[in-house]
Design an enzyme around this catalytic site. Structure first.
Site, mmCIF file in Angstrom:
data_model
loop_
_atom_site.group_PDB
_atom_site.id
_atom_site.type_symbol
_atom_site.label_atom_id
_atom_site.label_comp_id
_atom_site.label_asym_id
_atom_site.label_seq_id
_atom_site.Cartn_x
_atom_site.Cartn_y
_atom_site.Cartn_z
ATOM 1 N N CYS A 1 0.807 -1.221 0.000
ATOM 2 C CA CYS A 1 0.000 0.000 0.000
ATOM 3 C C CYS A 1 0.841 1.272 0.000
ATOM 4 O O CYS A 1 0.296 2.365 -0.183
ATOM 5 C CB CYS A 1 -0.951 -0.005 1.196
ATOM 6 S SG CYS A 1 -2.097 -1.402 1.194
ATOM 7 N N HIS B 1 -3.447 7.201 2.004
ATOM 8 C CA HIS B 1 -3.875 5.874 1.569
ATOM 9 C C HIS B 1 -5.214 5.551 2.220
ATOM 10 O O HIS B 1 -5.393 5.723 3.424
ATOM 11 C CB HIS B 1 -2.818 4.843 1.957
ATOM 12 C CG HIS B 1 -3.280 3.431 1.874
ATOM 13 N ND1 HIS B 1 -3.889 2.919 0.749
ATOM 14 C CD2 HIS B 1 -3.243 2.417 2.787
ATOM 15 C CE1 HIS B 1 -4.196 1.641 0.964
ATOM 16 N NE2 HIS B 1 -3.819 1.323 2.196
ATOM 17 N N ASN C 1 -10.238 -0.286 0.252
ATOM 18 C CA ASN C 1 -8.790 -0.182 0.210
ATOM 19 C C ASN C 1 -8.289 -0.773 -1.106
ATOM 20 O O ASN C 1 -8.330 -1.990 -1.300
ATOM 21 C CB ASN C 1 -8.205 -0.946 1.407
ATOM 22 C CG ASN C 1 -6.691 -0.893 1.473
ATOM 23 O OD1 ASN C 1 -6.015 -0.581 0.505
ATOM 24 N ND2 ASN C 1 -6.147 -1.242 2.626
#
Length: 339
Positions: free
Chosen positions: A126, A266, A296
């Site tokens: 990520c 993020h 996500n």
């Protein structure tokens, strides 16, 4: 995280004189709502909303893989910039869900976009897009590239266990892209911090499929091909590193949180984002949030946010952005970027 061994944050650095000249993003057509997960898997839709802030996410269609998502994002980015693919001389793709161990998704995207340039893939989960962004900027500023296409994308739905009712609802699939070129001295990465803490590797991992644990029936039966996450430990670390790294780059720039026009963290979990920005007293109105629609998307989340914010008119010449990615590794990247 302060109580982890080997945990430290490298000093901040700068890469100015580079600018973003195009953006693009893509999410697949498969919309998976919380209600769908409740009917199909027995997930508690109210729990999902309360604990994550997610209402729906996108899943790649059966014929799609990560390179397909990245190709679409890259194509849209080049079209928006009005750039001929033949003029792109560097491609950097960030992903931890590449189509296959090799060749890289970057080479597959390079071929489909008809780019005549090197193509390299970065795997930092990520935090991957931030690593790719810094890499692309370094190529441009060194003179090794005039136009660097940077893409982040992941098909998380292929690596998350559908029987893990606390993890499966968190993730979606998507990709985003930016095109980098030379800019003025005031533009670019004013201050950035990239870091890693491998002592936390076991907190978030996909154990099977590499050279340590090649695929076997026994490992498949144990679900080792899927993502495994220590949710509580990752949550605590994510809040800490998001707070700490934001403060690091602001301090390096002698800036106050109010000086930043837009924060694009993020999109991991709304509770992580809110916990960090509330500690730093950052108004939530200044923080990008598309989590409720996409979940996500790992390496795709930050460039997705950039593209949406640009098209919504939130980003103009001179806008000061703060970007931050964090995830498996453990790894993170946070930067102040002047548009």
């Amino acid at each position: 995280m302060s109580d982890r061994p080997n945990s430290f944050r490298p000093r901040c650095r700068s890469l100015t004189g580079v600018r973003i000249v195009g953006t693009g993003s893509y999410v697949p057509d498969g919309v998976v709502t919380n209600e769908h997960l409740r009917e199909r898997l027995g997930c508690d839709s109210n729990w999902i909303i309360k604990r994550t802030g997610i209402l729906e996410r996108r899943h790649a269609l059966p014929h799609q893989a990560t390179s397909d998502l990245c190709y679409e994002a890259g194509k849209r980015c080049l079209a928006q910039a009005g750039v001929n693919p033949k003029d792109v001389d560097m491609l950097v793709v960030a992903s931890f869900t590449s189509d296959m161990p090799f060749p890289s998704a970057a080479c597959l995207v390079q071929d489909r976009l008809k780019l005549g340039c090197p193509a390299v893939e970065i795997e930092a989960a990520c935090a991957g897009f931030m690593y790719a962004l810094v890499t692309g900027a370094a190529y441009v500023l060194s003179g090794a590239s005039d136009l660097a296409l940077v893409i982040g994308g992941d098909c998380n739905s292929r690596v998350v266990n559908p029987n893990d009712l606390k993890t499966f609802p968190l993730f979606g699939d998507g990709a985003g892209a930016v095109l980098l070129a030379r800019g003025s001295p005031e533009q670019g990465l004013l201050h950035y911090s990239l870091g890693s803490d491998g002592s936390g590797a076991d907190l978030l991992t996909q154990p099977m499929g590499g050279s340590r644990y090649p695929p076997t029936k026994e490992l498949l039966d144990k679900g080792m091909q899927f993502m495994h996450m220590d949710g509580r430990a990752v949550f605590r670390w994510a809040v800490d590193i998001l707070c700490d790294s934001i403060q690091d780059v602001l301090k390096a720039g002698h800036l106050h949180p109010d000086d930043v026009h837009l924060y694009i963290p993020h999109q991991a979990n709304i509770r992580i984002i809110n916990a960090a920005v509330d500690v730093l007293r950052i108004p939530r109105s200044k923080v990008c949030n598309n989590l409720e629609r996409y979940g996500n998307t790992s390496a795709g989340s930050i460039p997705l946010g950039i593209d949406e914010a640009f098209h919504e008119g939130k980003i103009k010449p001179g806008t000061l952005l703060l970007l931050s990615g964090f995830g498996a590794g453990l790894a993170w990247g946070t930067a102040l970027l002047r548009w």
